[in-house]
Every structure is written in C-alpha cells, then in structure tokens.
Write a protein that holds these residues in place. Structure first.
Motif, PDB file in Angstrom:
ATOM      1  N   LEU A  81      39.936  41.275  37.244  1.00 37.05           N
ATOM      2  CA  LEU A  81      39.496  40.444  38.373  1.00 37.05           C
ATOM      3  C   LEU A  81      40.659  39.678  38.995  1.00 37.05           C
ATOM      4  N   GLN A  82      41.505  39.109  38.167  1.00 37.41           N
ATOM      5  CA  GLN A  82      42.629  38.316  38.671  1.00 37.41           C
ATOM      6  C   GLN A  82      43.555  39.174  39.548  1.00 37.41           C
ATOM      7  N   THR A  83      43.892  40.366  39.045  1.00 34.85           N
ATOM      8  CA  THR A  83      44.780  41.264  39.794  1.00 34.85           C
ATOM      9  C   THR A  83      44.127  41.658  41.114  1.00 34.85           C
ATOM     10  N   ALA A  84      42.835  41.990  41.038  1.00 31.97           N
ATOM     11  CA  ALA A  84      42.121  42.420  42.244  1.00 31.97           C
ATOM     12  C   ALA A  84      42.080  41.312  43.285  1.00 31.97           C
ATOM     13  N   LEU A  85      41.857  40.080  42.833  1.00 35.19           N
ATOM     14  CA  LEU A  85      41.769  38.962  43.783  1.00 35.19           C
ATOM     15  C   LEU A  85      43.110  38.735  44.471  1.00 35.19           C
TER      16      LEU A  85
END
Lengths: 158, 441
Positions: free
Chosen positions: B371-375
């Motif tokens: 999620l962090q990378t995607a955001l």
C-alpha cells in the motif's frame, strides 16, 4: 470534605524574577525554533518543528502571565508557575517516551530505525525542561542553605 | 390582550420546550436553587482556602490562556498517540508479514490468495493500527480521569456561546474523538431541540478513532517528519469545521436562543493506572471486535471483488469487478485526483471508516504492490491531503447513521446529515486541491 490549604512562599519577589527568566528563556528558544523551522534564520539542529516552537511560546506566555501577580505578592501568580511547570513536564515526559520507543525500534533493528540516534530526538522541549529543573533545584537548594545559615547566624546572635 | 388560540399555541410551545429539556438539567437547576437558598441563610464570606484544584483552574480556565493550553494538551495527546505507537505497529506488521509468508505457500491458490491478500492484507493490515487506537483511548481516559476534559468544554463554552452555540455541545464533540456513535448519543445532554439537533448533525465531523488509521498511514507516507503534527491538524480541522457548520445551521435552519451552560466541575484527580487502562481496554476492544466481524466480512467481499473478474479468478486487478465498480464512480472524483482504488475504499468506508484503508490494502495487495509503495507512486501529496480531508468530512459510517436516525427520530434529518456531509467533504477537498495547487504545484 477536607481541603488542605496550599503552602506557598509569603515573599514572591525572587520567584517572580525566576519566573520571568524561565518565561523569557522559553520565549527565546521557542522563537528561534519557529524562525529556524521557517528557514528565516540559518537552520539549527533539533529546531525543525514549527508547532513545537509555538508550543514553547505558549508555555512561555503561561510563565510570563504569572510574573505580574507575583510582583504584587499575589498568590495567584503561583498558579501560572505551577501550570507552566506541568506543561513543560508534559512535553518533556512525552519526548522521553518517544526516545524510549525509538530506542526499542533501533534495538530491534527495524528498518525505519536503523539510522536513528538519540540526538535527533534531543528537542528543545527536552533540554529546556532539564535546564528548568536544574535551575529550580539549584535555587531551592541555595534558598534552603541560606535559610539554614541565616538561621544559625540568628541563633548565634541570640 | 392576546386571542385565546394564540395563547394556546404559546402554551403548547412552552409545554413542548419543557418536555424537550433534559431531566438532569431540571434536577441540576433545582439543586442549585436549593443550594442558593441555603447559602443565602447561612453563608458568611470569609478568607477561603486556596487548594491545588482552584490553582490549576485559575490558569486552565483563563480567559486568554485557556484555549492555547487546551491546544498544547491536544497536541501532546496526538503526538503521544502517533509517535509512541510506530514501533508497536512495526512489530505487528512484522508478525503479519511472517504469517503471510506461511499462508502464501498454501498449494491452493484461491485459499492462499484469500488468506494472504484478503484476510491478512485486509484485517491483518487494519490490526496494525491497534496500538495508536489504544494509545488514543488511553490519552482520552487519562484526560477524563484527571477532570480536564470537562474543563475543555468549559474553555470552549465562551467561544461557542459567542457563536450562538450551546457550550454543552462541546462535550459530545470531544467524545467524538473516540466514536461518532457515542458523540451522537451524548448530544442528549444538550438542552433545546435545535441546539441538540445542531450537535447531532455536526458530531460526525469530529475525527473518530476509525479515521485515525488513514491519517497515520498518509501522514507517515507523505509527511514522515511532521506526521504527528499532521494528525493533530486533522483533528483540529474536524473541530473547526464542526463549529463553522454549527454556526451556519444556527443562523439558517436551526435558529434558537442559546442558554447559558450549567456544569459541575469536580476537583482534579490523579488518574489511577487501573482506571485509565481499564477504560482504554473497554473502548479499544470494540475496535478489535469490529475488525473481527464487519471488517473481516468486508475484507472477504473486497477480496472477492478484487480477485475475480468477468473471466473468473486470478484476473489482473485492473480487470476485476472492483475496478469495474470503482470506474463507474471514479469520474465524479476526478477533480480531486482520486483513483478508482481510492473510490472503492471510500465506498466501503460507509460500512466503517477503517474499511477505507483496509480496502486500499486489499486492492493493492491483490495487485501485488504494498500500500505504501502504491500510494507514493500514484498519489500526489496534495491529493493525499484532499483524501484525508474528504475522509474526515464525508458521510458518517453506517452505525453513526443508525444513531442519528434513533436520536433525531427522523429519516429526513438523517438523509440531510448524509447529503450535507457528502457535499461538504467534496467541496472542502476540492478547495484543498485548488488552493493547494496554486501554492504547491
């Protein structure tokens, strides 16, 4: 219900001066933190939090508000000093807890804590309170010593 | 002289007002009347004793310093919540990563995906936010037990009265930091029908614990150096918006004279560890219960929508049912810069606010990205702020809608609450994008 009366010094001139110094110290450090975080002065290590600077200035205003009543020998001034100490202690205690949890992360070798060192968390709210308590403790100790010496002298003269 | 029918109407109105007054307020009024009568007969002014509680009140309720001190304490509360929980969140994350490595090795790909991406990616991810939620409840409990929280309402009373609001309204709003349902139900203590209604309508604008995970995630990803401050500002924005909206309501649809606030302030107490931890546990366990029921069911549904498509299981997430559904609504949120993944999160957020972040975690987990990378790769910092603002202000969760219906007894006001918050959330988030775009892009 029993409500014990608070024992505060009868003479408030010295506490007023001390409160003024503490208030000014918090104001100056808070002001520098605000200016440094806004890049209006050259950056200072640990002075990066704008809100942290504003909080120090609020604590300073609590101390400074207490100066006037203390100079008038009004006991109300001690209320401001007490709340100033409580707020300063709150920020200090919080920062100690932050250091402890960060140290735990560093100890467990978590990724985000690998580069952590204690100096990054050594903020003005932390060291200002240490100075505040050291200063207050010294004044209290000197006051106690003076009372003892004066008491001895008085007894001698009698 | 007034005609009889007009007098009847006035009497009816008076009776209605009397019925709508909280019995506790009537009791308190009576009690103070009796106290006043006794004091008139017996009290002789003398030199009163000054105790620590009086001493603290002199400053904490100070005309000018009261509010700044309240802000310092609120900041300390959110700093405590955020900074201290980070390392414990990391521990839980590491645990679920380890469990995930085991479940991903299950030979059946459907079961492996359900457990790894659906259950662990969803509920497991949301459970990493247990530490900040427990810390927040601990801080609220400590403030309550010291007696400061009731003083906070007193401090705000002066400002709220000036704005035509009832000072007592601030207590439900403060309770809204924990849960909006509690805030809506606590508005029963506000006297006056329109005051009470205004409080019910603005209570969901306060940041509840369910919104905390999204603030922590976004603030941690986009503003790591100031994350605690960003979370604090979001909570403050909630208070400011609640006050502004309440003023608008009071000046337009809910006109009524404000009455003065009558409040008993107990002495300050040193909170006990047992009491504070007990309160924290009682409230925090509700979050775990929600995670184990609604959020678990929601995560299975979301996983199904993300992992299946028209051609069956294992389709790329962009071709899944979730993507198809998200793309239908996504154009509405295009001006805010929200992708279909975020839109899906917001739709599921109606069930419970925690589901916003859970849905995002599942969608990206099925797509094979954290999620962090995607955001970071798909959302600009400005859109991230707009998302936080939108989550803060848009429709209340299902349980809160139910509470509003119960307290107002009207579907009309319940619908109004949902619609106005949706419009408000969209408008303010759009303003963030437009104004922020002028300065930061």
């Amino acid at each position: 219900m029993f409500r014990p009366e608070l024992a505060v010094p009868k003479e408030s001139r010295l506490p007023a001066i001390l409160t003024l110094l503490i208030g000014l110290a918090y104001l100056i450090v808070g002001g520098f933190e605000v200016l440094s975080s806004l890049h209006l002065i050259p950056p200072i290590v640990g002075f990066t939090d704008l809100l942290g600077g504003i909080l120090l200035m609020i604590i300073s205003s609590v101390f400074l508000t207490g100066v006037k009543p203390l100079l008038k020998n009004d006991q109300e001034g001690y209320a401001f000093v007490a709340v100033g100490y409580i707020l300063a202690a709150l920020l200090f205690g919080l920062q100690i807890l932050v250091i402890l949890t960060n140290a735990l992360g560093w100890f467990l070798h978590f990724e985000n804590w690998v580069s952590w060192n204690i100096w990054t968390d050594f903020t003005p709210s932390l060291w200002m309170f240490i100075i505040l308590m050291t200063g207050t403790g010294s004044v209290w100790a000197i006051g106690n010593m003076r009372d003892k010496i004066m008491g001895v002298k008085k007894e001698d003269s009698q | 002289m007034k005609p009889p029918n007009e007098l009847d109407t006035e009497l009816d109105v008076a009776e209605e007002e009397e019925e709508s007054i909280d019995p506790q307020i009537i009791l308190a009024d009576e009690r103070y009347e009796v106290i006043g009568q006794i004091l008139c007969e017996t009290y002789q002014p003398g030199k009163g004793k000054w105790i620590l509680s009086d001493m603290l009140d002199r400053v904490l309720l100070h005309r000018y310093l009261g509010l700044p001190i309240f802000l310092v304490i609120m900041w300390a509360m959110f700093h405590f919540t955020f900074e201290l929980s980070l390392v414990f969140m990391q521990m839980i994350t590491q645990f679920f990563v380890w469990v995930g490595t085991l479940t991903s090795q299950i030979p059946n790909p459907l079961v492996a995906s359900l457990l790894t991406n659906g259950i662990l990616g969803g509920v497991g991810f949301i459970l990493t936010f247990v530490p900040p939620i427990f810390f927040l409840y601990l801080a609220i409990s400590v403030l309550e037990d010291t007696g400061y929280l009731s003083r906070a309402a007193f401090v705000m009373d002066r400002f709220m009265m000036k704005m035509g609001l009832h000072g007592r309204s601030f207590i439900p709003l403060l309770l809204g930091f924990g849960c909006s349902v509690a805030a809506v139900m606590a508005s029963r203590t506000v006297d006056g029908k329109s005051n009470r209604l205004a409080t019910i309508l603005v209570s969901p604008l306060m940041s509840c614990a369910g919104r905390l995970p999204i603030y922590i995630l976004i603030a941690g990803v986009f503003f790591p150096a100031y994350a605690g401050t960003v979370v604090f500002l979001m909570y403050m924005l909630g208070i400011v918006m609640a006050i502004i909206v309440a003023i608008i309501f009071k000046k337009t649809i809910l006109r009524e004279e404000s009455s003065s606030m009558l409040m008993e302030l107990s002495q300050y107490q040193i909170p006990t560890a047992h009491g504070s931890f007990r309160h924290m546990w009682d409230r925090g366990v509700l979050f775990i219960r929600t995670a184990g029921t609604y959020l678990l069911a929601g995560s299975v549904v979301m996983w199904g929508l993300s992992a299946f498509g028209p051609t069956g299981f294992g389709v790329p997430v962009d071709d899944s049912f979730a993507a198809m559904l998200g793309r239908v609504v996504a154009p509405v949120f295009l001006p805010l810069g929200f992708s279909w993944q975020i839109v899906m999160g917001l739709i599921f957020g109606f069930l419970a606010k925690e589901a916003v972040i859970q849905t995002l975690a599942i969608v990206y987990s099925v797509g094979g990205i954290s999620l962090q990378t995607a955001l970071i790769s798909s959302v600009s910092p400005l859109t991230a702020v707009a998302l936080m603002v939108f989550v803060l202000l848009y429709i209340p969760c299902l349980a809160t809608v139910g509470a509003i219906r119960k307290e107002t007894g009207s579907w009309r006001w319940t619908s109004f609450s949902v619609v106005y918050q949706l419009i408000l959330g969209y408008t303010i988030a759009l303003l963030v994008v437009i104004i922020g775009g002028l300065f930061f892009v």
